[in-house]
Design a protein around this motif. Sequence first.
Motif, PDB file in Angstrom:
ATOM      1  N   GLU A 148      43.648  58.161  54.811  1.00 28.09           N
ATOM      2  CA  GLU A 148      42.416  57.471  55.202  1.00 28.09           C
ATOM      3  C   GLU A 148      41.591  57.050  53.997  1.00 28.09           C
ATOM      4  N   MET A 149      41.869  57.609  52.830  1.00 28.73           N
ATOM      5  CA  MET A 149      41.083  57.299  51.639  1.00 28.73           C
ATOM      6  C   MET A 149      41.532  56.007  50.955  1.00 28.73           C
ATOM      7  N   THR A 150      42.814  55.661  51.088  1.00 28.21           N
ATOM      8  CA  THR A 150      43.333  54.435  50.473  1.00 28.21           C
ATOM      9  C   THR A 150      44.574  53.968  51.218  1.00 28.21           C
ATOM     10  N   SER A 151      44.771  52.653  51.269  1.00 31.30           N
ATOM     11  CA  SER A 151      45.983  52.111  51.877  1.00 31.30           C
ATOM     12  C   SER A 151      46.979  51.645  50.822  1.00 31.30           C
ATOM     13  N   ASP A 152      46.681  51.932  49.549  1.00 35.92           N
ATOM     14  CA  ASP A 152      47.539  51.497  48.455  1.00 35.92           C
ATOM     15  C   ASP A 152      48.667  52.500  48.206  1.00 35.92           C
ATOM     16  N   TYR A 153      49.895  52.020  48.217  1.00 36.02           N
ATOM     17  CA  TYR A 153      51.094  52.856  48.071  1.00 36.02           C
ATOM     18  C   TYR A 153      51.061  53.653  46.767  1.00 36.02           C
ATOM     19  N   ARG A 154      50.740  52.978  45.656  1.00 34.80           N
ATOM     20  CA  ARG A 154      50.772  53.649  44.357  1.00 34.80           C
ATOM     21  C   ARG A 154      49.509  54.470  44.105  1.00 34.80           C
ATOM     22  N   GLU A 155      48.410  54.070  44.710  1.00 30.34           N
ATOM     23  CA  GLU A 155      47.190  54.865  44.551  1.00 30.34           C
ATOM     24  C   GLU A 155      47.363  56.248  45.176  1.00 30.34           C
ATOM     25  N   ARG A 156      48.148  56.315  46.239  1.00 31.52           N
ATOM     26  CA  ARG A 156      48.418  57.620  46.844  1.00 31.52           C
ATOM     27  C   ARG A 156      49.250  58.491  45.903  1.00 31.52           C
ATOM     28  N   THR A 157      50.160  57.867  45.162  1.00 31.92           N
ATOM     29  CA  THR A 157      50.931  58.634  44.190  1.00 31.92           C
ATOM     30  C   THR A 157      50.012  59.172  43.105  1.00 31.92           C
ATOM     31  N   ARG A 158      49.045  58.347  42.664  1.00 36.03           N
ATOM     32  CA  ARG A 158      48.060  58.816  41.676  1.00 36.03           C
ATOM     33  C   ARG A 158      47.265  59.993  42.227  1.00 36.03           C
ATOM     34  N   LEU A 159      46.848  59.873  43.464  1.00 38.60           N
ATOM     35  CA  LEU A 159      46.075  60.941  44.103  1.00 38.60           C
ATOM     36  C   LEU A 159      46.897  62.225  44.177  1.00 38.60           C
ATOM     37  N   MET A 160      48.175  62.095  44.547  1.00 34.27           N
ATOM     38  CA  MET A 160      49.024  63.272  44.665  1.00 34.27           C
ATOM     39  C   MET A 160      49.406  63.840  43.300  1.00 34.27           C
ATOM     40  N   THR A 161      49.454  62.993  42.262  1.00 32.10           N
ATOM     41  CA  THR A 161      49.755  63.493  40.925  1.00 32.10           C
ATOM     42  C   THR A 161      48.668  64.459  40.471  1.00 32.10           C
ATOM     43  N   TRP A 162      47.422  64.073  40.679  1.00 29.58           N
ATOM     44  CA  TRP A 162      46.320  64.964  40.328  1.00 29.58           C
ATOM     45  C   TRP A 162      46.348  66.211  41.207  1.00 29.58           C
ATOM     46  N   ARG A 163      46.615  66.008  42.492  1.00 30.35           N
ATOM     47  CA  ARG A 163      46.624  67.165  43.387  1.00 30.35           C
ATOM     48  C   ARG A 163      47.702  68.159  42.989  1.00 30.35           C
ATOM     49  N   VAL A 164      48.899  67.679  42.698  1.00 26.54           N
ATOM     50  CA  VAL A 164      49.997  68.583  42.363  1.00 26.54           C
ATOM     51  C   VAL A 164      49.759  69.231  41.004  1.00 26.54           C
ATOM     52  N   ALA A 165      49.143  68.507  40.065  1.00 24.40           N
ATOM     53  CA  ALA A 165      48.825  69.113  38.775  1.00 24.40           C
ATOM     54  C   ALA A 165      47.853  70.272  38.954  1.00 24.40           C
ATOM     55  N   ILE A 166      46.807  70.067  39.752  1.00 24.42           N
ATOM     56  CA  ILE A 166      45.857  71.148  40.024  1.00 24.42           C
ATOM     57  C   ILE A 166      46.525  72.245  40.844  1.00 24.42           C
ATOM     58  N   LEU A 167      47.387  71.833  41.782  1.00 23.17           N
ATOM     59  CA  LEU A 167      48.122  72.813  42.583  1.00 23.17           C
ATOM     60  C   LEU A 167      48.973  73.706  41.682  1.00 23.17           C
ATOM     61  N   ALA A 168      49.669  73.089  40.740  1.00 19.79           N
ATOM     62  CA  ALA A 168      50.509  73.867  39.824  1.00 19.79           C
ATOM     63  C   ALA A 168      49.664  74.829  38.999  1.00 19.79           C
ATOM     64  N   LEU A 169      48.510  74.347  38.533  1.00 18.08           N
ATOM     65  CA  LEU A 169      47.626  75.214  37.755  1.00 18.08           C
ATOM     66  C   LEU A 169      47.117  76.371  38.611  1.00 18.08           C
ATOM     67  N   ALA A 170      46.737  76.069  39.863  1.00 19.66           N
ATOM     68  CA  ALA A 170      46.238  77.111  40.764  1.00 19.66           C
ATOM     69  C   ALA A 170      47.323  78.130  41.078  1.00 19.66           C
ATOM     70  N   ILE A 171      48.535  77.635  41.324  1.00 22.26           N
ATOM     71  CA  ILE A 171      49.652  78.539  41.600  1.00 22.26           C
ATOM     72  C   ILE A 171      49.936  79.409  40.374  1.00 22.26           C
ATOM     73  N   LEU A 172      49.889  78.780  39.200  1.00 25.52           N
ATOM     74  CA  LEU A 172      50.163  79.515  37.964  1.00 25.52           C
ATOM     75  C   LEU A 172      49.115  80.598  37.728  1.00 25.52           C
ATOM     76  N   VAL A 173      47.841  80.219  37.862  1.00 18.57           N
ATOM     77  CA  VAL A 173      46.759  81.179  37.599  1.00 18.57           C
ATOM     78  C   VAL A 173      46.769  82.302  38.632  1.00 18.57           C
ATOM     79  N   SER A 174      46.844  81.938  39.908  1.00 17.07           N
ATOM     80  CA  SER A 174      46.791  82.962  40.950  1.00 17.07           C
ATOM     81  C   SER A 174      48.058  83.814  40.963  1.00 17.07           C
ATOM     82  N   GLY A 175      49.210  83.154  40.826  1.00 18.42           N
ATOM     83  CA  GLY A 175      50.465  83.885  40.885  1.00 18.42           C
ATOM     84  C   GLY A 175      50.712  84.767  39.682  1.00 18.42           C
ATOM     85  N   ALA A 176      50.243  84.337  38.506  1.00 21.19           N
ATOM     86  CA  ALA A 176      50.428  85.155  37.305  1.00 21.19           C
ATOM     87  C   ALA A 176      49.382  86.261  37.217  1.00 21.19           C
ATOM     88  N   SER A 177      48.169  85.969  37.640  1.00 29.13           N
ATOM     89  CA  SER A 177      47.095  86.954  37.501  1.00 29.13           C
ATOM     90  C   SER A 177      47.125  88.010  38.600  1.00 29.13           C
TER      91      SER A 177
END
Length: 462
Positions: A148-177
């Motif tokens: 609902e935030m964008t109808s652009d195919y590649r903009e969604r990839t940009r959005l998910m790139t940031w999300r997965v990067a933060i997701l990886a950091l969150a998983i790393l911090v929570s899972g390691a700590s």
Amino acid sequence: MSTQPPSSPPRAPATPPLSSRTVRGYALGSVATGAFGTVPGLLLLPYLTDRLGIAAGLAGVIVFLPKAWDVVLNPIAGRISDHTVSPTGPRRPFLLRGGVGLAVGFALLFAGPSAPRGVASAWVVVAFLACATAYAFFQVPYVAMPAEMTSDYRERTRLMTWRVAILALAILVSGASAPAIRDAVGAAQGYRVMGLVVACLILVGVLGAWRGTAPAPVTAVRPSAGGLAAQLRIVAGARDFRLLLGTFVLQALATGAMLAGVDYVARHVLGKASASTLLFVCFVGPALLVTPLWQRVGAARGKRWGYAASSVLLAAGAIALVPARSLPVVAVYLALAVVGVGYAGAQMFPLAMLPDVAAVDAVRSGQNRIGVFTGVWTAGETLGLALGPGLYALVLALGGYVSSTDSSAAQPDSAVTAIGLGFSLVPAVLVGLSLLLLARYRLDESAVRAAIVELPTRNEEG
């Protein structure tokens, strides 16, 4: 008057790129989803078997049952959010309410009594059920927002790139700590302290996503008609959605089993409980480095190709871990790092493909079924992540794993073998099966552009 050549797919008018605040704010929600998706999968099974002394088979059932409730609840949560009207946006109120409830529930999850076993088991089931309920009403609206935030195919990839990067950091911090906090404080109080710390981390992600998405645009589509059952039948009839969901669920099952095995592999295969933190870092850490590279791969070769390539790496790394008992420790870490590289892409690409499927349906039908799509999606993800530890617990039970209340019970050779195979061969087979489904998925960029026309958007003031 010029016309577009028939051979070229119609292109939707360009939409304005999302602001950096919106992209980063949305990504912060992954702090909550990453922490809750990781820590119970990593430590709840060991908490039950090696702290409360519950048999592995029963512990697997306890871990699975509350998650199974989410499978039922998630589509309902999506349907409710589809029909919500709010001046702050239809999804955002759920981010705050569900997210705060999740943080409170998580703090209680590991804070129960350690005896008697019946009371301790009941506490875990009730607290985990509360967490699962709150998580459904946070996660489903959260996953629905990109379509609902964008109808652009590649903009969604940009959005998910940031999300997965933060997701990886969150998983790393929570899972390691989380295991480090447990081990530093001591088993008696360590789980309680760890639960409180992770609950605070979840709350940070919830508040960040709620504030950061305030200026996000929202696509205006009509609420879906008909009851939930009718909407579920329509969603089930979407071929590409079924294939994408099946691929993702099988891989969630595989990664859920691997997460559940980290603590056991560290103690019984590598012989060092402290190795669980490094194993986890090798699993998740590569995502911080390679997620932007996977974005480039997706832009150059397409999301489906990138998803397939990352899945192959995930399976290859898991296969390399089959002889873990006889490998040098460094080789185990390197093989797990290969798994981590594949895992990064196997998280990013399907999350970027899901909004394409849901948005194409919204454009074609003119109705808002995005919440139902994401409700079914998160139900499938939840089922996979719940069955992963349950499957791993079953492998342990078949291997004759001996539960105890102080993690000191000697394990038979069959149990150690089961620990290794549940961590390696079983996930590799599951990922291999998922590739058979992905090979039949057809919704690439040209198909999306051919289907999507620009929808009216409105900015929600939050």
